[in-house]
Design a protein around this motif. Structure first.
Motif, PDB file in Angstrom:
ATOM      1  N   ALA A 786       0.838  -1.195   0.000  1.00 45.56           N
ATOM      2  CA  ALA A 786       0.000   0.000   0.000  1.00 45.56           C
ATOM      3  C   ALA A 786       0.869   1.239   0.000  1.00 45.56           C
ATOM      4  O   ALA A 786       2.022   1.231   0.418  1.00 45.56           O
ATOM      5  CB  ALA A 786      -0.904  -0.010   1.232  1.00 45.56           C
ATOM      6  N   SER A 787       0.289   2.353  -0.489  1.00 48.39           N
ATOM      7  CA  SER A 787       0.987   3.641  -0.474  1.00 48.39           C
ATOM      8  C   SER A 787       0.971   4.218   0.927  1.00 48.39           C
ATOM      9  O   SER A 787       0.051   3.972   1.718  1.00 48.39           O
ATOM     10  CB  SER A 787       0.309   4.631  -1.429  1.00 48.39           C
ATOM     11  N   VAL A 788       2.013   5.001   1.235  1.00 49.65           N
ATOM     12  CA  VAL A 788       2.029   5.760   2.482  1.00 49.65           C
ATOM     13  C   VAL A 788       1.838   7.230   2.145  1.00 49.65           C
ATOM     14  O   VAL A 788       2.189   7.697   1.067  1.00 49.65           O
ATOM     15  CB  VAL A 788       3.353   5.564   3.247  1.00 49.65           C
ATOM     16  N   VAL A 789       1.239   7.920   3.075  1.00 51.67           N
ATOM     17  CA  VAL A 789       0.929   9.340   2.854  1.00 51.67           C
ATOM     18  C   VAL A 789       2.012  10.202   3.486  1.00 51.67           C
ATOM     19  O   VAL A 789       2.333  10.045   4.667  1.00 51.67           O
ATOM     20  CB  VAL A 789      -0.450   9.695   3.431  1.00 51.67           C
ATOM     21  N   VAL A 790       2.541  11.093   2.673  1.00 53.11           N
ATOM     22  CA  VAL A 790       3.514  12.083   3.159  1.00 53.11           C
ATOM     23  C   VAL A 790       2.739  13.369   3.388  1.00 53.11           C
ATOM     24  O   VAL A 790       2.161  13.936   2.456  1.00 53.11           O
ATOM     25  CB  VAL A 790       4.647  12.293   2.148  1.00 53.11           C
ATOM     26  N   GLN A 791       2.723  13.824   4.619  1.00 45.37           N
ATOM     27  CA  GLN A 791       1.886  14.970   4.955  1.00 45.37           C
ATOM     28  C   GLN A 791       2.734  16.155   5.444  1.00 45.37           C
ATOM     29  O   GLN A 791       3.430  16.064   6.457  1.00 45.37           O
ATOM     30  CB  GLN A 791       0.873  14.597   6.033  1.00 45.37           C
ATOM     31  N   GLN A 792       2.665  17.230   4.671  1.00 45.52           N
ATOM     32  CA  GLN A 792       3.190  18.542   5.083  1.00 45.52           C
ATOM     33  C   GLN A 792       4.573  18.459   5.726  1.00 45.52           C
ATOM     34  O   GLN A 792       4.796  18.929   6.843  1.00 45.52           O
ATOM     35  CB  GLN A 792       2.191  19.218   6.028  1.00 45.52           C
ATOM     36  N   VAL A 793       5.477  17.844   4.986  1.00 45.50           N
ATOM     37  CA  VAL A 793       6.870  17.832   5.448  1.00 45.50           C
ATOM     38  C   VAL A 793       7.436  19.228   5.236  1.00 45.50           C
ATOM     39  O   VAL A 793       7.454  19.750   4.117  1.00 45.50           O
ATOM     40  CB  VAL A 793       7.692  16.784   4.673  1.00 45.50           C
ATOM     41  N   LYS A 794       7.892  19.839   6.313  1.00 43.67           N
ATOM     42  CA  LYS A 794       8.305  21.240   6.268  1.00 43.67           C
ATOM     43  C   LYS A 794       9.650  21.406   5.556  1.00 43.67           C
ATOM     44  O   LYS A 794      10.540  20.569   5.656  1.00 43.67           O
ATOM     45  CB  LYS A 794       8.386  21.819   7.678  1.00 43.67           C
ATOM     46  N   ARG A 795       9.743  22.523   4.879  1.00 46.62           N
ATOM     47  CA  ARG A 795      10.969  22.840   4.138  1.00 46.62           C
ATOM     48  C   ARG A 795      11.882  23.734   4.964  1.00 46.62           C
ATOM     49  O   ARG A 795      11.425  24.637   5.652  1.00 46.62           O
ATOM     50  CB  ARG A 795      10.636  23.549   2.817  1.00 46.62           C
ATOM     51  N   ASP A 796      13.165  23.496   4.857  1.00 49.31           N
ATOM     52  CA  ASP A 796      14.175  24.419   5.347  1.00 49.31           C
ATOM     53  C   ASP A 796      14.502  25.346   4.177  1.00 49.31           C
ATOM     54  O   ASP A 796      15.113  24.932   3.190  1.00 49.31           O
ATOM     55  CB  ASP A 796      15.422  23.658   5.798  1.00 49.31           C
TER      56      ASP A 796
END
Length: 884
Positions: A786-796
């Motif tokens: 199954a796919s995993v959800v990447v949620q709002q990984v913050k940027r430097d």
């Protein structure tokens, strides 16, 4: 007729004839005895003569042994005459005017061996008249001196033989420098002295006329004061002349009413020196007091020297020949930089030098005419080191300039050029770092200037701008329909219908780190290409790290071929770039970054904003990178050599590269990448963004297949001290983001994925830590993961776009391999590893506890499959229990 009437007529006629004859003898007798006293009493002169004969019928007078003197030598308001004449013959004397109007007028005067000093009167009012009116004058073996008032000599000649017709003395007064005029003349004489004004003296050894042509030997035009005195007393005059000529030939010379006309003037071996000075915002005085019309002027074997106000050379010519026709010189023309008008000219010279304030131009030979300029073996060299001036050191084999039209008006040169040919131009040009605020470049030109064709051949140039040298070898340039203009800031603008440029090779050093080069450069108005492009470091990696204050990439780029098709304009008022196709073939790119220097903490814009910040309209419809290799290497202070990512082969297509400033063009950029990750695994990436989107949103998706974990070891091993085994069957991701964060989903299918942790100071396996780490990694994926959800990984925002992409991948990989709560589990792993490490340190006392701990962990792991079967929907519970 009747005899009586005939007799009466005969008596009357005879009586009249007798009276006339008697009157003639009477007047002759009276003139011989009374004329000197009459002249003395009625004029300003004392006259004596030895013999006098007067013919009343013809008005002819013959006098011999004449002397004449002023009655009052101090008289300044009347013409002064002093001297002697061996004989004087006058034809058609106006007896009535002489007796009753005190005006001497006659047709022709012939003087033999006159020795005369003539003093011109002071200025008089306009109603006063000259005492002499004469049409023709003949002088033989004379010695004449003419003085202005105050006894300043104006003109003198010895051994003078002169015939003048149409002679005209000033009818109102003697205000002219030379108070006479004439139509034709014939003259021989010696020791000419002529001082027309307070500035110049004219001298000549010998004068001789033959068939209407006057020959003057050893002619000299000498200034009567130094240049310093000239500058002081004549602040509004521009030029001071000094001329010597071995021979002057003048044909058909006429002079009347301050108007000089010549059919031909030929000057042989002249040595001309001209002193010049600049005139600023002042109306110049007349440099010449006459109106001159010269049909033809010839200088033969001339030596010319023009000096600047500081007495340094402005122009030098060791041997110059030129011919100019239809010359006009007057009070208006002398105000211009070229102080005369002309019709046609032909100039031929050798060893010519021109010195501006900052350049020296030398021409071994030069030819010029109204239709063109031709230069051979030329050189231009800058003589100053001013930062605000361009610096030249150039040589030129030959230059041919064919001119369609040109003229000078109000000190401006307006021209249209048909053809410019430059051959073998070689040398160096250094562009000024900062332009002078007071500089007025090309101020002598009137814009626009049209050049129909320019052809530059076989040239080698080095152009340095801001210490960045560009070298072009084997340069050939063809430009058609070029137009030069200036904007309000006097910046030069160029517009061309079409052109083509080619060069064998070029090199460019944009900074101290790189050298760029290429071969076989070809650029035309619609396309361009080059081969063997290279951008190579000038320093080693170790040197580069020491030289940079903050971390940055070091590039090593090569491309076998680069080509492009489209239109552009970088020198026009409205600059733009509009390309249909750009192709880079067989690119070999190596990018190296070291983490040893301190971080660059400046805010990094995304690519959409970078493109939007470009100030000119840019649009590239399609860009292809084909059959290429891309290597990225990175190291950290603790690494044993750099980590390496390899993309081979690497192919990329980008559509619609733009700056969102070209009307009617789309602003969406679409990027497609197909590559072999680590040289074997197929990788496909789609990436898109809208340059016009001020929020800088983007999408990026990709798929990698059949990636052996061992293939990524060259990247992770050097600085993570980790090796991986196993295989990633497929990795796919689909992300979207903005300058603040990235989100999306990731899916990976993998088999037997394990890691080996290496010891700190060697490549040996750390068995204990490796065992601990592999306990928490899901080594095999499900058959249909199954796919995993990447949620709002913050940027430097101090990092690049690719750092943000890696963070998104990292988050998805961690969820896939460890679990949703991987962050908490990682913390627990760290705690467990720390406890285990402490246990190892105290192994002698706590070996039993450590073994028990390991046994418990193994049992827990062993029981996990059973738990999965019982609770297939709660995979994470085991990790939660272990790391909870």
């Amino acid at each position: 007729m009747k005899k009586k009437n005939f007799r009466i007529f005969t008596v009357i006629f005879g009586s009249v004839l007798l009276i006339v004859i008697l009157a003639n003898f009477g007047i002759n007798y009276w003139l011989k005895n009374n004329l000197p006293n009459y002249i003395k009493n009625n004029t300003s002169y004392n006259v004596t003569y030895q013999k006098l004969e007067v013919d009343l019928f013809s008005g002819n007078i013959v006098a011999e042994g004449i002397t004449i003197n002023n009655k009052n030598p101090k008289e300044t308001k009347k013409l002064g005459l002093q001297g002697s004449v061996e004989s004087l013959k006058i034809s058609r004397l106006g007896i009535y005017n002489a007796i009753f109007n005190k005006q001497i007028s006659f047709k022709t005067a012939t003087l033999t061996k006159p020795i005369l000093n003539i003093t011109l009167p002071q200025k008089k009012d306009k109603t006063s008249k000259n005492p002499i009116d004469i049409t023709n004058l003949n002088i033989s073996e004379g010695k004449i001196s003419i003085f202005k008032n105050k006894q300043r000599k104006l003109l003198s000649l010895s051994n003078l033989n002169l015939k003048v017709s149409g002679l005209e003395l000033s009818k109102e007064n003697f205000n002219y420098n030379l108070p006479l005029g004439f139509d034709t003349y014939s003259i021989t004489g010696q020791k000419l002295f002529f001082r027309p004004n307070d500035l110049y003296l004219i001298l000549a050894d010998h004068l001789n006329t033959n068939n209407g042509e006057l020959k003057i030997d050893e002619f000299k035009l000498l200034p009567l004061m130094s240049f310093q005195q000239f500058a002081k007393y004549y602040p509004n005059k521009r030029n001071l002349f000094n001329l010597y000529s071995e021979e002057l030939l003048i044909k058909d010379f006429k002079f009347k009413n301050k108007k000089i006309a010549l059919q031909n003037l030929r000057i042989t071996k002249p040595d001309l020196k001209i002193y010049t000075k600049n005139l600023k915002d002042k109306k110049p005085q007349k440099d010449f007091d006459y109106d001159v019309n010269l049909e033809n002027l010839t200088f033969k074997n001339a030596k010319i020297e023009i000096l600047k106000p500081n007495q340094t050379p402005l122009f030098l010519a060791s041997e110059l020949n030129f011919n100019i026709n239809k010359i006009k010189i007057n009070s208006e023309t002398t105000k211009e930089k070229i102080p005369f008008q002309y019709g046609d000219f032909n100039i031929d010279g050798e060893n010519l030098d021109y010195f501006s304030n900052s350049e020296h131009l030398h021409f071994t030979s030069a030819k010029a005419n109204p239709k063109g300029i031709f230069l051979n073996s030329s050189a231009i060299k800058t003589t100053t080191n001013a930062l605000s001036e361009n610096n030249f050191d150039l040589t030129l084999k030959n230059l041919s300039l064919k001119i369609k039209s040109w003229n000078i008006k109000n000190s401006k040169l307006k021209m249209e050029i048909d053809d410019v040919l430059v051959n073998d131009l070689k040398g160096k040009i250094k562009i000024a770092d900062a332009k002078s605020e007071n500089a007025t470049p090309l101020s002598f030109l009137e814009f626009p200037i049209k050049i129909n064709k320019i052809n530059l051949k076989n040239s080698d140039l080095e152009i340095i701008s801001k210490e960045k040298p560009l070298a072009l070898n084997g340069l050939n340039l063809n430009i058609n329909q070029l137009e030069l203009s200036q904007n309000k800031a006097q910046k030069l603008l160029l517009k061309s219908v079409n052109y083509d440029i080619s060069a064998k090779n070029f090199t460019y050093k944009p900074n101290r780190f790189y050298k760029i080069s290429a071969n076989n450069i070809s650029v035309s108005s619609g396309k361009g290409s080059l081969s063997n492009f290279e951008m190579l470091p000038l320093v080693s990696r170790a040197q580069f790290i020491k030289m940079i204050p903050e971390e940055r990439d070091l590039y090593d780029l090569k491309a076998q071929n680069i080509s492009f098709v489209g239109t552009w304009g970088f020198l026009n008022a409205n600059r733009f770039l509009n390309l249909d196709q750009v192709t880079l073939n067989k690119v070999n790119a190596n990018i190296f970054r070291s983490k040893i220097p301190k971080d660059d903490l400046s805010v990094k814009s995304l690519y959409s904003k970078m493109l939007r910040s470009v100030q000119i309209p840019i649009f590239i419809t399609n860009l292809d990178v084909k059959n290429s290799v891309l290597i990225y290497e990175e190291d950290i202070p603790t690494s044993n050599g750099p980590g390496k990512l390899l993309f081979k082969p690497f192919n990329m297509n980008i559509k619609n590269i733009n700056s969102a400033k070209m009307k009617g063009k789309p602003t969406d950029v679409a990027i497609s990448i197909d590559a072999g990750l680590m040289g074997t695994s197929p990788l496909h990436v789609n990436w898109g963004f809208d340059v016009a989107d001020s929020q800088d949103r983007f999408t990026i998706s990709g798929t990698a297949k059949n990636l052996s974990a061992e293939r990524i070891n060259p990247f992770i091993e050097p600085y993570l001290r980790i090796k991986a085994t196993g295989i990633i069957k497929q990795l796919s991701f689909n992300f979207n983001g903005n300058p603040a964060e990235i989100s999306g989903n990731l899916k990976m299918q993998h088999d037997n994925l394990k890691i080996v942790i290496l010891k700190k100071d060697s490549k040996e396996k750390n068995k204990f830590l490796s065992a601990i780490a592999n306990l928490f990694i899901k080594s095999d994926s499900d058959k249909f993961p199954a796919s995993v959800v990447v949620q709002q990984v913050k940027r430097d925002n101090t990092k690049s776009f690719f750092n943000l992409l890696w963070k998104g991948l990292q988050d998805g990989l961690a969820q896939t391999l460890i679990g949703i709560n991987y962050k908490k589990k990682v913390d627990n792993v760290k705690t467990t590893v720390k406890s285990a490490t402490e246990a190892v340190k105290n192994v002698k006392t706590d070996v039993k506890d450590v073994k028990e701990a390991v046994k418990n962990v193994k049992e827990a792991v062993k029981s996990e499959p059973d738990k999965k079967k019982e609770e297939p929907k709660k995979k994470e519970s085991f990790f939660k229990r272990i790391f909870g």
